[in-house]
Scaffold this motif. Structure first.
Motif, PDB file in Angstrom:
ATOM      1  N   GLU A 149       0.775  -1.017   0.074  1.00 29.76           N
ATOM      2  CA  GLU A 149      -0.023  -0.157   0.033  1.00 29.76           C
ATOM      3  C   GLU A 149       0.945   1.055  -0.182  1.00 29.76           C
ATOM      4  O   GLU A 149       0.565   2.163  -0.659  1.00 29.76           O
ATOM      5  CB  GLU A 149      -0.821   0.094   1.133  1.00 29.76           C
ATOM      6  N   ASN A 150       1.952   1.349   0.738  1.00 32.58           N
ATOM      7  CA  ASN A 150       2.902   2.348   0.842  1.00 32.58           C
ATOM      8  C   ASN A 150       3.394   2.633  -0.545  1.00 32.58           C
ATOM      9  O   ASN A 150       3.771   3.588  -1.271  1.00 32.58           O
ATOM     10  CB  ASN A 150       3.916   2.179   1.926  1.00 32.58           C
ATOM     11  N   LEU A 151       4.055   1.515  -1.178  1.00 34.61           N
ATOM     12  CA  LEU A 151       4.619   1.472  -2.481  1.00 34.61           C
ATOM     13  C   LEU A 151       3.582   2.152  -3.455  1.00 34.61           C
ATOM     14  O   LEU A 151       4.101   2.854  -4.227  1.00 34.61           O
ATOM     15  CB  LEU A 151       5.020   0.131  -2.825  1.00 34.61           C
ATOM     16  N   ALA A 152       2.460   1.616  -3.404  1.00 35.80           N
ATOM     17  CA  ALA A 152       1.480   2.361  -4.427  1.00 35.80           C
ATOM     18  C   ALA A 152       1.224   3.805  -4.139  1.00 35.80           C
ATOM     19  O   ALA A 152       1.329   4.306  -5.139  1.00 35.80           O
ATOM     20  CB  ALA A 152       0.136   1.554  -4.246  1.00 35.80           C
ATOM     21  N   GLU A 153       1.482   4.126  -2.814  1.00 34.41           N
ATOM     22  CA  GLU A 153       1.184   5.617  -2.680  1.00 34.41           C
ATOM     23  C   GLU A 153       2.505   6.377  -3.090  1.00 34.41           C
ATOM     24  O   GLU A 153       2.398   7.655  -3.537  1.00 34.41           O
ATOM     25  CB  GLU A 153       0.907   5.613  -1.196  1.00 34.41           C
ATOM     26  N   GLN A 154       3.734   5.779  -2.691  1.00 37.82           N
ATOM     27  CA  GLN A 154       4.940   6.358  -3.322  1.00 37.82           C
ATOM     28  C   GLN A 154       4.850   6.609  -4.795  1.00 37.82           C
ATOM     29  O   GLN A 154       5.027   7.629  -5.412  1.00 37.82           O
ATOM     30  CB  GLN A 154       5.920   5.479  -3.093  1.00 37.82           C
ATOM     31  N   TYR A 155       4.158   5.636  -5.779  1.00 42.76           N
ATOM     32  CA  TYR A 155       4.293   5.644  -7.134  1.00 42.76           C
ATOM     33  C   TYR A 155       3.218   6.639  -7.535  1.00 42.76           C
ATOM     34  O   TYR A 155       3.559   7.496  -8.379  1.00 42.76           O
ATOM     35  CB  TYR A 155       3.760   4.260  -7.575  1.00 42.76           C
ATOM     36  N   HIS A 156       2.239   6.736  -6.734  1.00 38.47           N
ATOM     37  CA  HIS A 156       1.113   7.707  -7.098  1.00 38.47           C
ATOM     38  C   HIS A 156       1.603   9.294  -6.789  1.00 38.47           C
ATOM     39  O   HIS A 156       1.495  10.066  -7.651  1.00 38.47           O
ATOM     40  CB  HIS A 156      -0.157   7.549  -6.381  1.00 38.47           C
ATOM     41  N   THR A 157       2.525   9.508  -5.616  1.00 34.14           N
ATOM     42  CA  THR A 157       3.165  10.432  -5.474  1.00 34.14           C
ATOM     43  C   THR A 157       4.092  10.842  -6.666  1.00 34.14           C
ATOM     44  O   THR A 157       4.060  12.134  -7.016  1.00 34.14           O
ATOM     45  CB  THR A 157       3.510  10.456  -4.181  1.00 34.14           C
ATOM     46  N   ILE A 158       4.848  10.140  -6.940  1.00 33.14           N
ATOM     47  CA  ILE A 158       5.908  10.373  -8.033  1.00 33.14           C
ATOM     48  C   ILE A 158       4.979  10.758  -9.496  1.00 33.14           C
ATOM     49  O   ILE A 158       5.450  11.831  -9.834  1.00 33.14           O
ATOM     50  CB  ILE A 158       6.794   9.051  -8.327  1.00 33.14           C
ATOM     51  N   ARG A 159       3.997  10.126  -9.688  1.00 35.38           N
ATOM     52  CA  ARG A 159       3.395  10.286 -11.045  1.00 35.38           C
ATOM     53  C   ARG A 159       2.608  11.760 -10.835  1.00 35.38           C
ATOM     54  O   ARG A 159       2.733  12.595 -11.799  1.00 35.38           O
ATOM     55  CB  ARG A 159       2.540   9.468 -11.240  1.00 35.38           C
ATOM     56  N   THR A 160       1.914  11.813  -9.761  1.00 31.94           N
ATOM     57  CA  THR A 160       1.197  13.063  -9.669  1.00 31.94           C
ATOM     58  C   THR A 160       2.397  14.303  -9.593  1.00 31.94           C
ATOM     59  O   THR A 160       2.116  15.579 -10.343  1.00 31.94           O
ATOM     60  CB  THR A 160       0.394  13.218  -8.263  1.00 31.94           C
ATOM     61  N   SER A 161       3.174  14.223  -8.836  1.00 29.20           N
ATOM     62  CA  SER A 161       4.212  15.193  -8.566  1.00 29.20           C
ATOM     63  C   SER A 161       5.019  15.856  -9.975  1.00 29.20           C
ATOM     64  O   SER A 161       5.095  16.878 -10.410  1.00 29.20           O
ATOM     65  CB  SER A 161       5.250  15.054  -7.594  1.00 29.20           C
ATOM     66  N   LEU A 162       5.441  14.733 -10.842  1.00 33.30           N
ATOM     67  CA  LEU A 162       5.999  15.104 -11.963  1.00 33.30           C
ATOM     68  C   LEU A 162       5.138  15.690 -12.841  1.00 33.30           C
ATOM     69  O   LEU A 162       5.337  16.577 -13.675  1.00 33.30           O
ATOM     70  CB  LEU A 162       6.802  13.801 -12.427  1.00 33.30           C
ATOM     71  N   ILE A 163       3.770  14.884 -13.161  1.00 34.76           N
ATOM     72  CA  ILE A 163       2.927  15.724 -14.061  1.00 34.76           C
ATOM     73  C   ILE A 163       2.728  17.146 -13.900  1.00 34.76           C
ATOM     74  O   ILE A 163       2.625  18.177 -14.588  1.00 34.76           O
ATOM     75  CB  ILE A 163       1.564  14.835 -13.955  1.00 34.76           C
ATOM     76  N   VAL A 164       2.473  17.364 -12.431  1.00 33.03           N
ATOM     77  CA  VAL A 164       2.148  18.989 -11.948  1.00 33.03           C
ATOM     78  C   VAL A 164       3.451  19.777 -12.360  1.00 33.03           C
ATOM     79  O   VAL A 164       3.196  20.946 -12.566  1.00 33.03           O
ATOM     80  CB  VAL A 164       1.973  19.039 -10.578  1.00 33.03           C
ATOM     81  N   ALA A 165       4.459  19.156 -12.146  1.00 30.89           N
ATOM     82  CA  ALA A 165       5.910  19.845 -12.661  1.00 30.89           C
ATOM     83  C   ALA A 165       5.992  20.041 -14.077  1.00 30.89           C
ATOM     84  O   ALA A 165       7.160  20.684 -14.430  1.00 30.89           O
ATOM     85  CB  ALA A 165       7.043  19.233 -12.083  1.00 30.89           C
ATOM     86  N   GLY A 166       5.154  19.608 -14.807  1.00 26.72           N
ATOM     87  CA  GLY A 166       5.281  19.739 -16.355  1.00 26.72           C
ATOM     88  C   GLY A 166       6.007  18.719 -17.136  1.00 26.72           C
ATOM     89  O   GLY A 166       6.145  18.896 -18.275  1.00 26.72           O
ATOM     90  N   PHE A 167       6.250  17.530 -16.395  1.00 31.32           N
ATOM     91  CA  PHE A 167       6.709  16.277 -17.089  1.00 31.32           C
ATOM     92  C   PHE A 167       5.544  15.557 -17.755  1.00 31.32           C
ATOM     93  O   PHE A 167       4.361  15.647 -17.349  1.00 31.32           O
ATOM     94  CB  PHE A 167       7.429  15.338 -16.022  1.00 31.32           C
ATOM     95  N   GLU A 168       5.926  14.908 -18.910  1.00 28.67           N
ATOM     96  CA  GLU A 168       4.914  13.785 -19.429  1.00 28.67           C
ATOM     97  C   GLU A 168       5.115  12.619 -19.112  1.00 28.67           C
ATOM     98  O   GLU A 168       6.376  12.056 -18.836  1.00 28.67           O
ATOM     99  CB  GLU A 168       4.922  13.910 -20.935  1.00 28.67           C
ATOM    100  N   HIS A 169       4.168  11.856 -18.549  1.00 29.10           N
ATOM    101  CA  HIS A 169       4.148  10.741 -18.245  1.00 29.10           C
ATOM    102  C   HIS A 169       3.811   9.972 -19.216  1.00 29.10           C
ATOM    103  O   HIS A 169       2.478   9.655 -19.676  1.00 29.10           O
ATOM    104  CB  HIS A 169       3.137  10.236 -17.061  1.00 29.10           C
TER     105      HIS A 169
END
Length: 248
Positions: A87-107
């Motif tokens: 569950e924590n790993l899934a949250e870490q992945y979600h945090t990575i994805r959300t933070s980088l998209i907000v910062a202007g990166f394309e996933h």
């Protein structure tokens, strides 16, 4: 120190600036998440530092821990070192994805993010199942319909060259295996598999071939079918291996 790396985090900014000074304008950084003792908070702090370094590309990989690695052996001898739960790993992945998209990166791929126009052309060849030539010891190649891996041992590798036994252990892939590899790699891309390109490549309709399973996964919210592309939903990205396995 903890990961037994030769470089230190305090050196990274200076090294990147050195690359910039020498004219490198396309840099990629690797972020490993899921380390022992890591959390959403710690990964957020790492992301802030990564973004501040202004790379063009960031690859984010979940830690794979081998028992015979330095860290693996350390964890076996120190019960205080534990890995985050799923569950924590899934949250870490979600945090990575959300933070980088907000910062202007394309996933654009499960583990990869880029500034617009800066996707890894090298890795895209793998994800699109294009042919590649692997040269050197341990190198792998895909020259349809053959997959091969050169010997890791230098003596064996040079021996093959001297005797002209090039790719002696190459495996000829069946059409079924080639299709499975195409699906497995193509679904790693966020835009998924172009069904028209699949039909051009294999002469068959992927959706019709997998319709019963695909419809079930779509109804469960794991797959999406949109504008001629079959792709993983955002909810399926962290459990991609399980979802893709359903289609193979």
């Amino acid at each position: 120190v903890f990961l037994d790396r030769r470089h230190r985090s305090t050196q990274i900014a200076d090294k990147i600036q050195l690359c910039r000074d020498y004219g490198y304008d396309n840099l990629s950084l690797d972020l490993i998440y899921g380390l022992p003792g890591s959390s959403v908070s710690s990964i957020s702090k790492n992301l802030e530092q990564f973004i501040s370094l202004a790379p063009e590309h960031i690859s984010c990989y979940l830690l794979t821990l081998d028992d015979d690695s330095v860290l693996g052996m350390r964890m076996q001898s120190d019960p205080s070192l534990t890995l985050p739960d799923d569950e924590n790993l899934a949250e870490q992945y979600h945090t990575i994805r959300t933070s980088l998209i907000v910062a202007g990166f394309e996933h654009y791929e499960i583990s990869n993010f880029c500034r617009p126009g800066k996707a890894s052309q090298h890795n895209l060849a793998y994800w699109k199942s294009e042919p590649w030539l692997g040269l050197g010891a341990s190198a792998s190649g895909w020259l349809p319909p053959f997959r091969y891996t050169n010997p890791a041992d230098l003596s064996s590798y040079y021996g093959n060259i001297t005797s002209r036994h090039i790719q002696p252990d190459a495996m000829e892939c069946s059409v079924q295996q080639t299709k499975a590899d195409y699906i497995m790699m193509g679904l790693r891309l966020i835009k998924g598999i172009d069904l028209f390109e699949y039909k051009e490549h294999f002469g068959t309709d992927l959706y019709l071939e997998k319709q019963a399973i695909a419809d079930r996964l779509i109804s469960q919210g794991w797959l999406e079918l949109d504008f001629g592309h079959l792709s993983l939903s955002s909810a399926a990205l962290f459990v991609s291996n399980t979802v893709i396995g359903e289609l193979l």
